[in-house]
Design a protein around this motif. Structure first.
Motif, short mmCIF file in Angstrom:
data_model
loop_
_atom_site.label_atom_id
_atom_site.label_comp_id
_atom_site.label_asym_id
_atom_site.label_seq_id
_atom_site.Cartn_x
_atom_site.Cartn_y
_atom_site.Cartn_z
N GLN A 270 0.81 -1.21 0.00
CA GLN A 270 0.00 0.00 0.00
C GLN A 270 0.84 1.26 0.00
OE1 GLN A 270 -2.48 0.80 3.47
NE2 GLN A 270 -4.12 1.58 2.16
N GLY A 271 2.05 1.18 0.57
CA GLY A 271 2.88 2.38 0.68
C GLY A 271 3.13 3.04 -0.66
N ALA A 272 3.35 2.24 -1.70
CA ALA A 272 3.67 2.81 -3.02
C ALA A 272 2.52 3.64 -3.55
CB ALA A 272 4.04 1.69 -3.99
N LEU A 274 0.04 4.96 -1.87
CA LEU A 274 -0.22 6.13 -1.03
C LEU A 274 0.77 7.26 -1.32
CD1 LEU A 274 -1.08 4.54 2.45
CD2 LEU A 274 -2.64 5.67 0.85
N LEU A 275 2.03 6.91 -1.54
CA LEU A 275 3.01 7.94 -1.87
C LEU A 275 2.66 8.62 -3.19
CD1 LEU A 275 6.35 6.21 -0.84
CD2 LEU A 275 5.46 8.36 0.09
N ALA A 276 2.29 7.84 -4.20
CA ALA A 276 1.90 8.42 -5.48
C ALA A 276 0.67 9.30 -5.33
CB ALA A 276 1.65 7.31 -6.50
N ALA A 277 -0.31 8.85 -4.53
CA ALA A 277 -1.54 9.62 -4.34
C ALA A 277 -1.27 10.91 -3.59
CB ALA A 277 -2.56 8.76 -3.60
N ARG A 278 -0.43 10.85 -2.56
CA ARG A 278 -0.10 12.07 -1.82
C ARG A 278 0.64 13.07 -2.70
NH1 ARG A 278 1.95 9.02 3.70
NH2 ARG A 278 -0.10 8.83 4.71
N ALA A 279 1.52 12.55 -3.55
CA ALA A 279 2.22 13.44 -4.47
C ALA A 279 1.24 14.11 -5.43
CB ALA A 279 3.27 12.66 -5.25
N ALA A 280 0.24 13.37 -5.90
CA ALA A 280 -0.77 13.97 -6.78
C ALA A 280 -1.52 15.08 -6.07
CB ALA A 280 -1.74 12.89 -7.27
N LEU A 281 -1.85 14.85 -4.80
CA LEU A 281 -2.52 15.90 -4.02
C LEU A 281 -1.62 17.12 -3.86
CD1 LEU A 281 -4.16 13.77 -1.17
CD2 LEU A 281 -5.40 15.04 -2.94
N HIS A 293 -6.00 -3.06 -3.39
CA HIS A 293 -6.47 -4.40 -3.03
C HIS A 293 -7.50 -4.32 -1.90
CE1 HIS A 293 -6.35 -8.63 -1.77
NE2 HIS A 293 -5.89 -8.87 -2.99
N PRO A 294 -8.59 -5.07 -1.98
CA PRO A 294 -9.65 -4.96 -0.96
C PRO A 294 -9.23 -5.35 0.44
CG PRO A 294 -10.04 -6.83 -2.44
CD PRO A 294 -8.95 -6.02 -3.05
N SER A 295 -8.12 -6.05 0.60
CA SER A 295 -7.67 -6.44 1.93
C SER A 295 -7.01 -5.29 2.70
CB SER A 295 -6.68 -7.60 1.83
OG SER A 295 -5.47 -7.19 1.19
N LEU A 296 -6.72 -4.20 2.01
CA LEU A 296 -5.97 -3.10 2.64
C LEU A 296 -6.90 -2.10 3.31
CD1 LEU A 296 -3.37 -2.43 -0.21
CD2 LEU A 296 -3.02 -3.72 1.90
N PRO A 297 -6.41 -1.42 4.35
CA PRO A 297 -7.22 -0.38 4.99
C PRO A 297 -7.48 0.78 4.04
CG PRO A 297 -4.98 -0.36 5.85
CD PRO A 297 -5.11 -1.59 5.02
N ALA A 298 -8.58 1.48 4.26
CA ALA A 298 -8.95 2.60 3.39
C ALA A 298 -7.84 3.63 3.34
CB ALA A 298 -10.24 3.24 3.89
N PRO A 299 -7.54 4.19 2.18
CA PRO A 299 -6.47 5.19 2.08
C PRO A 299 -6.76 6.44 2.90
CG PRO A 299 -7.71 5.06 0.03
CD PRO A 299 -8.15 3.91 0.86
N SER A 300 -8.03 6.73 3.14
CA SER A 300 -8.38 7.93 3.92
C SER A 300 -7.90 7.82 5.36
CB SER A 300 -9.89 8.16 3.89
OG SER A 300 -10.57 7.04 4.42
N LEU A 301 -7.63 6.60 5.84
CA LEU A 301 -7.10 6.46 7.20
C LEU A 301 -5.69 7.01 7.30
CD1 LEU A 301 -8.37 2.86 8.09
CD2 LEU A 301 -9.34 5.07 8.80
N SER A 302 -4.95 6.99 6.19
CA SER A 302 -3.60 7.55 6.16
C SER A 302 -3.57 8.97 5.66
CB SER A 302 -2.70 6.68 5.27
OG SER A 302 -2.60 5.37 5.76
N GLN A 303 -4.51 9.30 4.76
CA GLN A 303 -4.60 10.65 4.18
C GLN A 303 -6.07 10.96 3.97
OE1 GLN A 303 -1.60 12.50 3.30
NE2 GLN A 303 -3.08 14.15 3.34
N PRO A 304 -6.68 11.76 4.86
CA PRO A 304 -8.14 11.96 4.80
C PRO A 304 -8.66 12.47 3.47
CG PRO A 304 -7.24 12.83 6.85
CD PRO A 304 -6.07 12.47 5.99
#
Length: 502
Positions: A270-272, A274-281, A293-304
């Protein structure tokens, strides 16, 4: 002769942006000198004068100067320098790979002038007093075969002095480095600084070149090569491209700045994504969603600010730009996501495992930006990594011709090719050789695409901004720098008007 311009964080913007192959520079040298009524020997004298000026500025306390000369015009430059420094009262010793009497043309004339002025020439193995400065004038731009024999032994001696702490100035380029590609031809000089002549050569700025040339300076020798022909590539940097980031309208809303959907983030990775998504923001995208992947926690938990998307939504066309690959993996889930994500007509950025899957089933598209590192590039081309690194300009050209769109070949001296123009970015530093840096680049390019920049412009600006952010983050140290350390700098750099005000 013209002012010597140096590469550094402070002066990058003042350097010429055109890059030239060695053969182009040889032809330009002859044509421009003839047009100006300057003999090639007079041009050699100018080169010696530029070297003299550089040495007196950079090492004013140097008294013992050792000049290592080869058999060609690079060695001729060394002989001219030797004579001029001796006239200034410095103690000059010359080691040479060939006896002066056997030299031809302008190099022979320069060697004869050195001898006539009272100088002497020693063989490559002769013992010499410990020098304050070593000049590498052994091999020039014409070398195409591995270095052997006397030149190789002399290069080994130069590197020994460098390892002992003696500065080494390379004439035009470090001996043993291929000027067009940055390929090391067996033995190569480890230069502290390089003073190159007339035009910048791509091999100094990509491939292995940045490892060997040290601090790079240019002396044009009074020849305006920029007005002579078409360069092989353009050097880019953030200061030159920041004007593409105009201030936003006061009435702008999030829909004006694009929607980015990122596909990746397999189980355990998931780290990869999330880093790409944060950079886009942080690079200014209006809305960002993550398909992981559905097994992973929601990305909003790391970046609202991040929203989640389901793979079933990949065909709905919500997004204007799509990133495929960070943390994607290559299992069945990844393959299904990859196939579904490619079915749309949006702008695409393909990275990481997206590139590995593309290599298995090659496609040609005009609407994507591919961002391979050398290993991924080798898989895309079906060759070895060493072949990619042996000629990075040829490799990025082959990738663009085979796959279309815009290709970003990452590495020292990142290359960008859109099918019409080749660009080289020499920003960035070794601290960026760590996990997640490529994911940031994908997110940055996607955000710039989402904000309306054409693909080639978004790729070039994204690479330059990414490298500039890395250089700013490295002011606190290269070792231990994390990809996430770049994010505050990314935000500042996409607002250049604020950076200039501060």
């Amino acid at each position: 002769m013209g002012e010597i311009k140096q590469v550094s964080r402070e002066t990058d913007a003042s350097l010429p942006h055109s890059l030239w192959r060695a053969e182009q520079i040889r032809q330009a040298e002859i044509a421009l000198a003839a047009a100006a009524g300057i003999s090639l020997y007079a041009l050699m004298e100018r080169a010696g004068g530029a070297l003299e000026q550089h040495i007196l500025q950079r090492w004013p306390g140097a008294r013992r100067v050792l000049i290592c000369c080869g058999a060609g015009n690079n060695g001729g430059d060394g002989y001219v320098l030797a004579r001029r420094l001796r006239e200034k009262g410095l103690m000059v010793t010359v080691l040479a790979t060939r006896e002066p009497a056997r030299l031809k043309g302008d190099a022979g004339r320069a060697a004869s002038s050195w001898l006539a002025a009272g100088g002497s020439v020693l063989g490559v193995d002769a013992p010499v007093p410990a020098p304050d400065l070593v000049i590498d004038a052994v091999l020039g731009t014409g070398v195409a075969l591995p270095v052997e024999g006397d030149p190789a032994r002399l290069i080994a001696r130069i590197n020994h002095w460098q390892q002992e702490g003696t500065p080494v100035l390379a004439v035009d380029l470090p001996s043993g480095l291929q000027a067009d590609t940055g390929l090391v031809l067996g033995e190569v000089v480890q230069a502290s600084e390089t003073l190159t002549f007339i035009g910048l050569k791509p091999g100094l700025l990509t491939g292995a070149g940045p490892n060997w040339c040290g601090r790079l300076s240019l002396a044009p020798l009074g020849l305006a090569i920029d007005h002579w022909g078409a360069p092989v590539a353009q050097r880019i940097d953030y200061p030159a491209l920041a004007s593409h980031l105009a201030p936003r309208r006061r009435t702008a809303h999030k829909g004006d700045h694009g929607r980015v959907l990122l596909v990746g983030g397999n189980a355990g990775m998931q780290g990869a994504i999330l880093l790409a998504a944060r950079a886009a923001l942080r690079a200014g995208a209006g809305l960002v969603r993550v398909c992981q992947h559905p097994s992973l926690p929601a990305p909003s938990l790391s970046q609202p600010e991040l929203m989640q998307a389901d793979p079933s939504e990949l065909g709905l066309g919500w997004d204007s730009v799509r990133v495929i690959g960070p943390g994607l993996g290559q299992d069945e889930w990844a393959r299904r996501c990859f196939a579904a994500a490619l079915c749309q007509n949006e702008s695409l950025v393909i990275d990481a495992d997206g590139l590995n899957l593309l290599a298995q089933h090659p496609l040609h598209r005009d609407n994507w930006v591919l961002t391979p590192h050398p290993g991924e590039a080798a898989r895309l081309l079906g060759c070895r990594v060493a072949e990619v690194e042996a000629d990075r300009l040829a490799a990025v050209t082959a990738l663009q011709q085979r796959y279309g769109g815009v290709v970003v070949l990452k590495g020292a001296g990142t290359l960008i090719h859109d099918g019409e123009q080749l660009r080289l970015c020499n920003e960035g530093n070794p601290g960026m050789a760590s996990g997640g840096m490529g994911d940031l680049l994908s997110g940055i390019i996607a955000a710039l695409l989402a904000q309306g920049l054409p693909a080639a412009q978004a790729a070039a600006l994204g690479v330059a901004l990414h490298g500039e952010a890395g250089d700013l983050a490295a002011t606190e140290g290269e070792r231990g720098m994390l990809a996430s350390d770049l994010l505050p700098w990314v935000r500042r750099l996409v607002n250049p008007q604020i950076s200039q005000e501060r």
